[in-house]
Design a protein around this motif. Sequence first.
Motif, PDB file in Angstrom:
ATOM      1  N   GLY A  56       3.119  -6.858   4.706  1.00  0.00           N
ATOM      2  CA  GLY A  56       3.599  -5.925   3.671  1.00  0.00           C
ATOM      3  C   GLY A  56       4.809  -6.439   2.914  1.00  0.00           C
ATOM      4  N   LYS A  57       5.754  -7.034   3.642  1.00  0.00           N
ATOM      5  CA  LYS A  57       7.006  -7.458   2.987  1.00  0.00           C
ATOM      6  C   LYS A  57       6.774  -8.649   2.056  1.00  0.00           C
ATOM      7  N   ARG A  70       1.149   1.668   8.710  1.00  0.00           N
ATOM      8  CA  ARG A  70       0.727   0.810   9.843  1.00  0.00           C
ATOM      9  C   ARG A  70      -0.314   1.540  10.678  1.00  0.00           C
ATOM     10  N   HIS A 123       5.816   1.070  -3.474  1.00  0.00           N
ATOM     11  CA  HIS A 123       6.021   0.167  -4.602  1.00  0.00           C
ATOM     12  C   HIS A 123       6.921   0.821  -5.638  1.00  0.00           C
ATOM     13  N   TYR A 146      10.575  -2.463  -0.719  1.00  0.00           N
ATOM     14  CA  TYR A 146      10.706  -3.833  -0.216  1.00  0.00           C
ATOM     15  C   TYR A 146      12.103  -4.401  -0.455  1.00  0.00           C
ATOM     16  N   GLY A 193       3.511  -7.005  -0.611  1.00  0.00           N
ATOM     17  CA  GLY A 193       3.887  -5.764  -1.293  1.00  0.00           C
ATOM     18  C   GLY A 193       4.666  -5.977  -2.577  1.00  0.00           C
ATOM     19  N   PRO A 194       5.826  -6.670  -2.509  1.00  0.00           N
ATOM     20  CA  PRO A 194       6.625  -6.826  -3.724  1.00  0.00           C
ATOM     21  C   PRO A 194       5.880  -7.562  -4.830  1.00  0.00           C
ATOM     22  N   ARG A 195       4.852  -8.363  -4.479  1.00  0.00           N
ATOM     23  CA  ARG A 195       4.112  -9.118  -5.500  1.00  0.00           C
ATOM     24  C   ARG A 195       2.892  -8.357  -6.005  1.00  0.00           C
ATOM     25  N   GLY A 196       2.704  -7.140  -5.491  1.00  0.00           N
ATOM     26  CA  GLY A 196       1.577  -6.314  -5.940  1.00  0.00           C
ATOM     27  C   GLY A 196       0.240  -6.848  -5.454  1.00  0.00           C
ATOM     28  N   VAL A 231      -9.942  -3.328  -0.439  1.00  0.00           N
ATOM     29  CA  VAL A 231     -10.206  -3.167   1.006  1.00  0.00           C
ATOM     30  C   VAL A 231     -11.660  -2.706   1.082  1.00  0.00           C
ATOM     31  N   MET A 269      -0.940  -6.472  -2.208  1.00  0.00           N
ATOM     32  CA  MET A 269      -1.391  -5.814  -0.979  1.00  0.00           C
ATOM     33  C   MET A 269      -2.773  -5.207  -1.215  1.00  0.00           C
ATOM     34  N   PRO A 270      -3.758  -5.515  -0.372  1.00  0.00           N
ATOM     35  CA  PRO A 270      -5.084  -4.921  -0.569  1.00  0.00           C
ATOM     36  C   PRO A 270      -5.014  -3.390  -0.529  1.00  0.00           C
ATOM     37  N   ASN A 271      -5.804  -2.766  -1.425  1.00  0.00           N
ATOM     38  CA  ASN A 271      -5.726  -1.315  -1.589  1.00  0.00           C
ATOM     39  C   ASN A 271      -7.149  -0.767  -1.690  1.00  0.00           C
ATOM     40  N   GLU A 285      -3.615   1.590   8.834  1.00  0.00           N
ATOM     41  CA  GLU A 285      -4.279   0.268   8.885  1.00  0.00           C
ATOM     42  C   GLU A 285      -5.033   0.122  10.206  1.00  0.00           C
ATOM     43  N   GLY A 291      -1.476  -5.665   7.347  1.00  0.00           N
ATOM     44  CA  GLY A 291      -0.330  -4.750   7.322  1.00  0.00           C
ATOM     45  C   GLY A 291       0.987  -5.447   7.623  1.00  0.00           C
ATOM     46  N   LEU A 313       0.932   3.350  -0.529  1.00  0.00           N
ATOM     47  CA  LEU A 313       1.175   2.008  -1.067  1.00  0.00           C
ATOM     48  C   LEU A 313       1.873   2.113  -2.426  1.00  0.00           C
TER      49      LEU A 313
END
Lengths: 675, 232
Positions: free
Chosen positions: B128-129, A100, A131, A136, B132-135, B145, B137-139, A103, B125, A127
């Motif tokens: 995330g929840k 956070r 994962h 999560y 994130g789990p779905r892959g 990003v 999230m911008p990286n 970001e 951000g 990240l």
Amino acid sequence: MFDVQGVSLAYGERTILRNASFKVEDGERAAIIGPNGTGKTTLLRIVAGLLQPESGRVALPKNTEVGYLPQDLELHSEKTVLEECRLVFAELLEHEREMRSLEEKMSHVPHDSPEFENIADRYAFLLHETHRRDMYSMDSTIGRVLDGLGFKPADQDRPCSQFSGGWQMRILLAKILLQNPDVLLLDEPTNHLDIESIQWLGDWLRQHEGSVLMVSHERSFMDALVSKVIEVERGEVAVYRGNYTQSLEKRAERREMQRRTFENQQREIAHKQKFIDRFRYQASKAALVQSRVKQLEKIEKVAPPVEEQGTISFRFPPAPRGSREVLQAEGITKRYGSNTVLENVGFELHRGEKVALVGVNGAGKTTLMRILAGQDPLHQGTVNYGANIGHAYFAQYDRDDLHPDNTVLSEFLSAAPLSVSDRARGILGAFLFTGDDVEKKIAVLSGGERTRLRLAKMLCGNANLLLLDEPTNHLDIGSRLTLEEALRQYEGSCVLVSHDRYFLDNVVTRVVEVGGGRAVSYPGNYSDYLRLKALQEERAAAGNGSTAPERKPSPAQPRTDGPVDAEALAAQLSSVPKKETHAERRARQDREKQQRNRLRKLEKEIAEHEDMLYDYEHAITELENRMADPAAAQDFKKLAKLNAKLEEVHRRKEATETAWLEKQEEAETLESALS
Amino acid sequence: MPKHGKKYLEKAKLTDKTKLHNVEEAVSLLRQITFAKFTETVSLDVRLGVDPRNAEQQVRGTVSLPHGTGKSVRVAVFAKGEKVREAEEAGADVVGGDDLAEKIQGGFLDFDAAIATPDMMRVVGKLGKVLGPRGMMPNPKAGTVTMNVKDAVGALKAGRVEYRLDRYGIVHVRVGTMAFEDGQLVENVKALLNALIKARPAAAKGKYVRSIALSSTMSPGLRLDPAAVGAE
């Protein structure tokens, strides 16, 4: 995986481990077994790195994470259960906080600067870590583990300090499981769990990818789970492939083979020695004798097989005969805050009955036990003991009953009546506290040794009602078998809570299921109870259609203990009786009528006799008090008079007791004939 | 053992589980053993000789497949100001800022990949929840990003795929569909394998590419020879 290589440890002259070597691979589950106090926990602590061996080492691959659950530990935490469990993921939570903040930084750092590049690198790493470590699903995993270990959703927000010792151990177990270490070391993990949670733990451990090493005395648990058994006995470590039952067979084979090898070698040595002795002084045989002497010197001696270590060898003293109705509890209601644990529960116990209390975690088994033992106050209801009933209570958590500074002997003597004090060492010996063991401080005793001492203290009492809350915890398997046998032979009554299915099956004659504020009785042992439950569920499933609705006990009913449905089902399981003729029925009805009349009369007389006994006891106390008065002691005539009176009352009491017992027996026979 | 259908078993007879193929052979054989009535997806699974629990031995990155994946990718972009127009012009399917974040919090998930400009990361951000789990999230390391929204959207649309290790040390990537020409599939497979070989972590020990399997949605798998594809 890990590899224990030639580990040895001794405390003074006492060897705990001698050259112990074994290996546990990834995905392998192994159990350490052995009698109490032989060093199982010590071995586990050495693997955990909490104790340094005198020689040898434990080889662990680099970066291996080890999780260790001790046998007993208090959790001094004011955090809630959920917060405490989230501590396991502290690193991940820290990662999340850092993400956070990164970001935020990304938003104002120029995106073509080297600083942005560094932030991007770190962010990508974090990240990936979140994962990879499945952050999560953290809360759902915590929920799943706590649920499996018997915590209700509402419990998760309660502070840890509000939980009892056993529940705190569950929180610790939950944390270790959530940590998901490469090597999981568990010291008697099932001690504080009920049967459902033990089942769940078994399933969880089966899916664990790392190595598991545990100390356990739970036979069915080990049979279902482990593929390697490490036996520790008198410092020697033996490794067997297979589950617990298979290991016993292999152990027997191994001992037999060792015994034969030893005997053969002894025979050979004796034979050679005989030759040497016979021809030692004959010059013509000198060369042959010398050769035999050399052969003897070269022989590598086989050690004799280790003798089986004794297990508890005790019998409860014959219980004083008490009233036929041992215990009668009605309308018991108990609440903790807004949580009603027991509501309007009834419970009755007859002489010689052995009853198991079963139910899920938090169902109120221990609460009911404590109420029956008079340890917990009631909100409503009554608990009445029959005449001449003395009870002894074995509490699940023993922290309060044993004083850590006492020695085994002094602790025992502090509770023992004078009549057994001269036999104290003998009694403790029967409980495997031999030699200097009786001088050990309570503080250094292992869990099993503490339990044995508490059982020894109980043995000395004059109780004819035993209330045992988890007596098998910490006891090794041999001691459990002996306790089973002793309880089977015990003439008094017994109420017990245990999560050892084998133990319950072999001891109890009735099962009372506690749950949902009720207590329902099922005749038979634990397996019968499971069968009846299954049958009941089958019937309920079949009856969902058009048949009669499920019977629910009315809240106004004073006792839910009545085995209404359960006994009907039990009757179904037994064979159907033959049809009787009209004349037979008439004769039977007449006979039963007479028996019922006689029984009513007997019951009245028994009640009268019990009143008389009460009066006599009262009179005896009063006379004794008067005799103890210093003024009376001066007056010999008065004292003699009082003494004569006392003797007379004793004589009458004895006569009444005999009559009372005879009537009790007759009533019992009649009652069993009528039922 | 899983139970297979008649067609699968019939096609499995055409394959030799012990044989290691080169890419061309495998692609041509794959066509013979594919039997479903829909256009099957082709995927490549590579077992790598790394420890997935070790942070220093991670294999992750992106690769642009020369012929795409055969699947139209719906792209969401978090941007504000003129970057919104740039994203829309580049073909992004959903574009927004705080409003898009709120919509996603409300359950909207009709996209396959997400891109964010750095100044929008504080908004992303909070998701995330969900992402994130779905892959999704911008990286920044995966190029999602970035201020260069146009190129990022274009690359995703054109078939840039992300690869990473699963918990068993295996990489699974979609490399096309059975509607592709053989040559296209061969080139996609080779591009992915090259990218994986380049991404070999310095801490990896021993044989890096342990095994490679090519398969379509319903077909039996075909083993590829790591040596023949230059992975040894």
